[in-house]
Structure formats: C-alpha cells, structure tokens
Design an enzyme around this catalytic site. Structure first.
Site, mmCIF file in Angstrom:
data_model
loop_
_atom_site.group_PDB
_atom_site.id
_atom_site.type_symbol
_atom_site.label_atom_id
_atom_site.label_comp_id
_atom_site.label_asym_id
_atom_site.label_seq_id
_atom_site.Cartn_x
_atom_site.Cartn_y
_atom_site.Cartn_z
ATOM 1 N N SER A 7 -4.445 4.703 -3.165
ATOM 2 C CA SER A 7 -3.882 5.653 -4.488
ATOM 3 C C SER A 7 -5.092 6.642 -4.690
ATOM 4 O O SER A 7 -6.228 6.073 -4.702
ATOM 5 C CB SER A 7 -3.282 5.102 -5.446
ATOM 6 N N GLY A 41 -5.837 10.703 12.286
ATOM 7 C CA GLY A 41 -5.040 11.335 11.183
ATOM 8 C C GLY A 41 -5.844 12.096 9.977
ATOM 9 O O GLY A 41 -6.518 11.493 9.215
ATOM 10 N N GLY A 73 -4.889 14.614 7.845
ATOM 11 C CA GLY A 73 -4.404 15.515 7.027
ATOM 12 C C GLY A 73 -5.158 15.461 5.751
ATOM 13 O O GLY A 73 -6.466 15.243 5.997
ATOM 14 N N ARG A 133 -4.158 15.085 16.325
ATOM 15 C CA ARG A 133 -3.484 15.821 17.175
ATOM 16 C C ARG A 133 -3.951 17.473 17.160
ATOM 17 O O ARG A 133 -3.788 18.103 18.227
ATOM 18 C CB ARG A 133 -1.918 15.742 17.520
ATOM 19 N N HIS A 157 3.132 -0.133 -7.226
ATOM 20 C CA HIS A 157 2.420 1.024 -7.790
ATOM 21 C C HIS A 157 3.217 2.034 -8.023
ATOM 22 O O HIS A 157 3.388 2.845 -9.070
ATOM 23 C CB HIS A 157 1.296 1.099 -7.141
ATOM 24 N N ASN A 158 3.811 2.632 -6.873
ATOM 25 C CA ASN A 158 4.532 3.966 -6.884
ATOM 26 C C ASN A 158 5.881 3.660 -7.447
ATOM 27 O O ASN A 158 6.107 4.778 -8.162
ATOM 28 C CB ASN A 158 4.789 4.356 -5.301
ATOM 29 N N LYS A 170 1.467 -1.632 -3.380
ATOM 30 C CA LYS A 170 1.354 -0.128 -3.429
ATOM 31 C C LYS A 170 2.601 0.513 -3.513
ATOM 32 O O LYS A 170 2.920 1.253 -4.526
ATOM 33 C CB LYS A 170 0.894 0.441 -2.194
ATOM 34 N N GLU A 203 4.959 4.365 -11.165
ATOM 35 C CA GLU A 203 4.497 5.704 -10.919
ATOM 36 C C GLU A 203 5.742 6.670 -11.464
ATOM 37 O O GLU A 203 5.484 7.550 -12.281
ATOM 38 C CB GLU A 203 3.648 6.163 -9.787
ATOM 39 N N TYR A 204 6.767 6.377 -10.662
ATOM 40 C CA TYR A 204 8.257 7.073 -10.655
ATOM 41 C C TYR A 204 8.596 7.392 -12.312
ATOM 42 O O TYR A 204 8.982 7.897 -12.823
ATOM 43 C CB TYR A 204 9.166 6.572 -9.954
#
Length: 302
Positions: free
Chosen positions: A121, A7, A9, A31, A176-177, A173, A180-181
């Site tokens: 993160s 991966g 990205g 890919r 954590h997110n 995590k 963050e929101y």
C-alpha cells in the site's frame, strides 16, 4: 543488495527508484521498451528478456513481480521458472487473490523455489513517503530480504512486517483495501450531504482543512480530499464512475465464507457498482480519492 523487478507501471517504476535511492542494484524488465529506458536513466540495469534478467542476478536471486493480478502473474511465473535455480525467490508485490498465492507457493515449493507475497500500500506517494508492506512467507526467506523491505517501507522498523505464512500478506492487504472502501464511502457521503445543504453555503475545502487538525476523523484520505477540493471545489468534469480492482469483492466473499458480518464494506462495494449508472457528487469524490492516492485514472465528462 540486488533485485530483479518485473513490471514497470507507475508503482513498479517508483519502487525501483526508491530501491535505487537506497543503494540497491535493480535489474528491470518490462514488455514496454520505453519503460525500461526510463528506469535505466535512473541507474537501473535494463534488460530485454527474462533470461537476461536472471543472468544479471547472482544466485540466490530475488525477483519482484509488479504485474496485474490473475493470469499475468501465472504467465510471468511460468516464463520465469526455466531461468531460475533452487533457493531463488519470487516476490509478488501486486494485489493478487490470496487463494491464488497459496496455489502458486505450493507449486513453486515443489520446484525448490521460494514465493513471498507482499501486500503493498502507498500508491503513487510511496516513492516519497514509503510503502506499507504486509508480508507472507517463510520467516528465514523474509529475513534474507529484510534490507529490501527496510528500504521500501517508511522506515527501517516501521510500516512493514511478516504477518504470517504464504498467502497471509495478500489476505491482509485484501482486508486493508476493504476497510479503505468503507472509509472512502463514509467521507464521500458526508461531504455530499454538506454539498446538498445549499442554504448554509458551506465551504467544503475549509471544512476539510478544519477537520485535518484535532478531529477524530483526520487522516491521509482527508488530506487528499482537502487537496482535491482546493484545486476543484465542485469536482467539475469528473465522472461519478468508481472502479473496483477486486479486493473489495474478494473480502465480501470471504466474509460470507467465514460468517462474519461486514455490512459497511459490502454496501460500499455495492455503491461503487451503482456509481456506474448515476450522477453523484459522492461518487465523484470517491473517484477523485482513488486518483489522488493511487494514480488511478479519472473518467472525464465530455
């Protein structure tokens, strides 16, 4: 140490580059052939199949997944299993749901393969600043992978650690997110109030810069707000459409299951859903923050 990376990205490619800078040998598959070519130019070993990736790694192998959560993780694991041997390790560094992680770890244990979940993160800044790594899994396996974590983290002894057994890394995590929101929503609403108080003619960039030093709300998010407001004070051209990648929803569901009150995070999630219907300065700022720290795409007004 050598590691396979699946991966490529933006985040996977950046993590690969940081590992290469730390002296690790990285074998990469994606890919997209162009993504492989780009990391190969930076001295990674690019391969065109999962079978070739496994062949290029000496056992016990370590294979790190940076693929989208859900079915892509399951499909990649199933495609990878035939090429692995007992005691090999699969690491999921993406934002998987922790209950999926528990299921995958149990399945792989039956095949005498180890599964390590790493809540990661740092977004697009991780290459230069290091990544915060919340790790779940077998202590002995995690200790074996210590050189990798030390390279990816901000420092050998900071910004990373085993937080519990399999599933714990992705659970932490998720929390954590969710936090963050809430933080992002509070900043967005505060700046929106100041933007609306037109008679004071407030300079929002100046205020952000003032708060960055000495204030109790100083933070990396505030640094990013200051940077964005310096470049685009009115957030011109940014659609107030704030996406959510799943972790906030999972956290709200968990709060309900555990009978824990989490109104701020719940409302911040609902605000993101509402943002897809209305024009709002606060939502533009939220969208901008996601772009600044994570490289998430911005929807531009036509």
């Amino acid at each position: 140490m050598e590691i396979g990376m699946i991966g490529l990205g933006r985040m996977g490619a950046n993590m690969t580059e940081r590992l290469l800078q730390g002296g690790h040998r990285v074998v990469c598959y994606d890919r997209n052939p162009e993504a492989i070519r780009q990391v190969a130019e930076k001295s990674a070993v690019g391969v065109d199949s999962l079978a070739r990736l496994a062949e290029q790694l000496a056992p016990p192998r370590v294979v790190w997944l940076m693929v989208p959560s859900g079915d892509p993780v399951d499909q990649t694991i199933q495609s990878l299993i035939p090429h692995l041997k007992p005691d090999d390790v699969i690491v999921d560094g993406g934002n998987s749901y922790y209950k999926d992680t528990l299921r995958r770890a149990a399945m792989l244990k039956e095949k005498r393969l180890y599964f390590v979940d790493v809540g990661t993160s740092g977004g697009i800044w991780g290459l230069s600043e290091g990544y915060s790594l919340m790790i779940g899994g077998d202590p002995e396996v995690i200790d074996r992978l210590k050189p990798i974590f030390q390279t990816l983290a901000p420092g050998p002894d900071k910004g990373w650690g085993r937080v519990g057994p399999s599933g714990a890394g992705h659970f932490v995590k998720m929390i954590h997110n969710g936090i963050e929101y809430g933080l992002m929503q509070a900043f967005a609403e505060g700046f929106a109030l100041m933007e609306r108080k037109t008679e004071f003619k407030l300079d929002l960039h100046q205020i952000a810069e003032i708060w960055r030093s000495g204030s109790v709300v100083r933070s990396w998010l505030l640094d990013l707000i200051a940077k964005a407001l310096a470049e685009n004070p009115d957030l011109h051209g940014i659609m107030p459409n704030v996406a959510d990648s799943g972790e906030g929803r999972w956290m709200v569901f968990e709060a309900v299951d555990l009978n824990v009150s989490a109104p701020v995070i719940t409302l911040s999630l609902l605000q993101r859903l509402r943002s897809r219907d209305e024009d709002s300065f606060a939502d533009k700022l939220l969208a901008m923050m996601r772009h600044e720290f994570g490289g998430h795409p911005l929807k531009k007004e036509e």
